[in-house]
Design a protein around this motif. Sequence first.
Motif, short mmCIF file in Angstrom:
data_model
loop_
_atom_site.label_atom_id
_atom_site.label_comp_id
_atom_site.label_asym_id
_atom_site.label_seq_id
_atom_site.Cartn_x
_atom_site.Cartn_y
_atom_site.Cartn_z
N VAL A 247 0.72 -1.14 0.24
CA VAL A 247 0.12 0.16 -0.23
C VAL A 247 0.76 1.15 -0.10
O VAL A 247 0.72 2.21 0.98
CB VAL A 247 -1.03 -0.09 1.29
N ILE A 248 1.62 1.50 -1.06
CA ILE A 248 2.43 2.61 -1.25
C ILE A 248 1.62 3.62 -2.22
O ILE A 248 1.29 3.36 -3.43
CB ILE A 248 3.85 2.19 -1.70
N PRO A 249 1.62 4.88 -2.06
CA PRO A 249 0.88 5.71 -2.81
C PRO A 249 1.88 6.13 -3.98
O PRO A 249 3.01 6.00 -3.89
CB PRO A 249 0.66 7.02 -1.96
N ASP A 250 1.34 6.63 -5.00
CA ASP A 250 2.24 6.98 -6.11
C ASP A 250 2.67 8.24 -5.79
O ASP A 250 2.16 9.23 -5.32
CB ASP A 250 1.16 7.31 -7.54
N PRO A 251 4.20 8.27 -6.22
CA PRO A 251 4.83 9.47 -5.69
C PRO A 251 4.29 10.80 -6.64
O PRO A 251 3.88 10.44 -7.83
CB PRO A 251 6.39 9.38 -6.28
N LYS A 252 4.45 11.97 -6.17
CA LYS A 252 4.01 13.15 -6.72
C LYS A 252 5.09 13.47 -7.96
O LYS A 252 6.06 13.16 -7.97
CB LYS A 252 3.97 14.36 -5.93
N LYS A 253 4.25 13.93 -9.10
CA LYS A 253 5.01 14.05 -10.26
C LYS A 253 6.01 15.65 -10.24
O LYS A 253 6.79 15.53 -10.84
CB LYS A 253 3.94 14.12 -11.23
N GLU A 254 5.45 16.49 -9.38
CA GLU A 254 5.90 17.81 -9.52
C GLU A 254 7.36 17.81 -8.73
O GLU A 254 7.62 17.04 -8.11
CB GLU A 254 5.20 18.78 -8.98
N GLN A 255 7.93 18.94 -9.12
CA GLN A 255 9.45 19.15 -8.76
C GLN A 255 9.21 19.43 -7.18
O GLN A 255 8.55 20.28 -6.88
CB GLN A 255 10.00 19.95 -9.17
N VAL A 336 9.99 16.18 5.02
CA VAL A 336 10.42 16.33 3.62
C VAL A 336 9.78 15.07 2.74
O VAL A 336 9.31 14.14 3.57
CB VAL A 336 11.93 16.11 3.42
N PRO A 337 9.57 15.39 1.46
CA PRO A 337 8.95 14.30 0.72
C PRO A 337 9.92 13.01 0.55
O PRO A 337 10.28 12.85 -0.61
CB PRO A 337 8.63 14.97 -0.76
N GLN A 338 9.97 12.10 1.41
CA GLN A 338 10.64 11.12 1.42
C GLN A 338 10.82 10.14 -0.01
O GLN A 338 11.87 10.01 -0.46
CB GLN A 338 10.62 10.20 2.54
N LEU A 339 9.60 9.80 -0.37
CA LEU A 339 9.69 8.90 -1.61
C LEU A 339 10.01 9.73 -2.75
O LEU A 339 10.90 9.07 -3.41
CB LEU A 339 8.19 8.64 -1.53
N GLU A 340 9.85 11.18 -3.00
CA GLU A 340 10.43 11.84 -4.08
C GLU A 340 12.03 11.99 -3.99
O GLU A 340 12.68 11.90 -4.88
CB GLU A 340 9.48 13.11 -4.06
N ILE A 341 12.30 12.26 -2.66
CA ILE A 341 13.80 12.11 -2.51
C ILE A 341 14.74 10.90 -2.95
O ILE A 341 15.40 10.78 -3.73
CB ILE A 341 14.17 12.64 -1.01
N LEU A 342 14.06 9.68 -2.51
CA LEU A 342 14.46 8.44 -2.84
C LEU A 342 14.54 7.99 -4.14
O LEU A 342 15.36 7.41 -4.74
CB LEU A 342 13.73 7.34 -2.07
#
Length: 463
Positions: A247-255, A336-342
Motif C-alpha cells: 500500500v504505497i501511494p504513487d509519488p508526486k510528479k511535481e518538482q 520532507v517528501p521522502q519518497l520523491e527524494i529516494l
Amino acid sequence: MGESKLEIVMFPWLALGHLIPYMNLSNELAKRGHKISFLLPRNAEIRLQKLNLYPNLIKFHKLTIPHVDGLPYGAETTADVHRSLESLLATAFDELYDEIKSFLQNLKPHFVFFDFAYWIPDIAREIGGIKTLFYLLVSPAAMSISPDKATFMTSTAAELVKPPPGHPSSWIPCYPSTTVVLRESEAKLLSFLFHEYGKGVTFQERLSKGFTQCDVIAVKTCREIEGIFCDYVATLLEKPVLYAGPVIPDPKKEQHELSNWLEKFEPGSVVFCAFGSQLILEKKQFQQLVLGLELTELPFLLVVKPPQGTNSVEEALPEGFKQRVQEKGLILDCWVPQLEILRHKSVGCFVTHCGYGSMWESLVMCDCQLVLLPRPIDHIFTARLMEQHLKVGVEVEKDENDLFTKENLCKAVKCVMDKDSQIGCLVKENHRKWKELLSSPGFMSNYIDNFIQDLHGLLVEKI
C-alpha cells in the motif's frame, strides 16, 4: 456479494505513522467504491485532508481528545508530546470509548479497522453485526518476541512449530524455531513492553488483547516477503491473517523544493539519511551520525529531529562541522517528501532507521543502496529481515550498549557504495530483483483486490 460495497470505519492510534498508512489504505478501498469513515484528532485533519484522494467516499469524523492531567493542553497526537508522556495520551485515547461506541451504534459498519484501541472488539460484540480487524503496521517478524527469549525467525526455519503446552494466551506470539537471536543490548529494550501505556494497561497487554480479541488481522505486507511470519501468527491465534500488500501511494510528479540542491551532485552520489517523524537521538549519537556522514566524503542530506536536550539541530553540531561540510551536506529538521527524494537520480544511498513504511518505500520505489540503522525495537526486527532474509542492505555495527560510532557508520556506507565491494554488488542485485517483483504491473493492486474479496468472505461466513 462481491459486487456490494463495504462500509468501513478506520480508527488508528494517534500518531502520524499510523494515521497516514490507514489513510493510504482508505484511498485504495475508496478507489474501488467502498465507503470509509475515518476517525482522527481535529489537529490531524489538515495533514490528512491533503492525502484524501476520494473525499466523496472518505469522510473524516473529528475527535476531541480528552484532556488528562499531565498532558499539554491541546495535545492530540504523539507529535504533540514527549515520548515519556505517550502513556497519558493513551489514557486520553481510551477515554474516547463512549464516543466511539455511540458512533458505531449509529453507523453499524461492516468493519472497524483498529490497532491500539484494544477495546474495539468488546464494543463490536455488544452492538452486534460488526467485524473487527487489527491492521498491523509493523513487520509480523516484530511479533517474534517472548519474555524469556527475544528471538527472530527467518524463512530458513524448517517448519512452523505449534506453541508449547501452557503457552500464555495473553502473550504476543513468539517463534519457538529461530535462526537469529537479538543481541543482549537489544533484548534489554524489550522492557518497554511491560511499562504502563494508558491507565491500568501495559503496552504488551494493549497489543495482545487486540490480537486475541479481534475477528481478523491484516498486515501491510505481501506473502512473498513475510508469508512465513503471517502463517505462524494465523496458526497461533487461530484466526485469519490477511495481506493488504505494501500500500504505497504513487509519488508526486511535481518538482519538490530539494530537487535543485540534489541536482548539484553526480547521479547516485548523495547519501540520504532520515529517521522518521518521532525518533529523537541522544546528542552524542547525533554527533556520531553527522561525523560518520562527513567521514564518507560523499554529499549527504540528513533529516533528523533536534537531539535530546537541545532546541535545534544546529546547536548540537560538533564544533567546526558546519564550516567543513559547507555546501556538501544539508541537515534539516522538518518534514520532507521522502519518497520523491529516494527516487531522485542523485541519491545513491539511503541510511534508514528501518521504519516499516520506509522499508517498503525503499524496496519498491527506489534503486538506492540501503544502510540500516534501526533504533526502536520493532525497527530492529525489520533491519534483520532486510539484511539477513532479503539481503538487500547492510546494518551498522553497534557496541554492547547498542551505540554506533562514526567509523562504523562510514564503514557501512562505503561497503555498499564502493563499486568494487562484493557485498555492495550482492545487496544491489537482490534489491533489484525484489523491486522488479514488487513494482511489477498489477502486483499491489491485485493484493488490494484479493484483500477486499477476503473481507467479503468474512461477511458471508457471518451470514
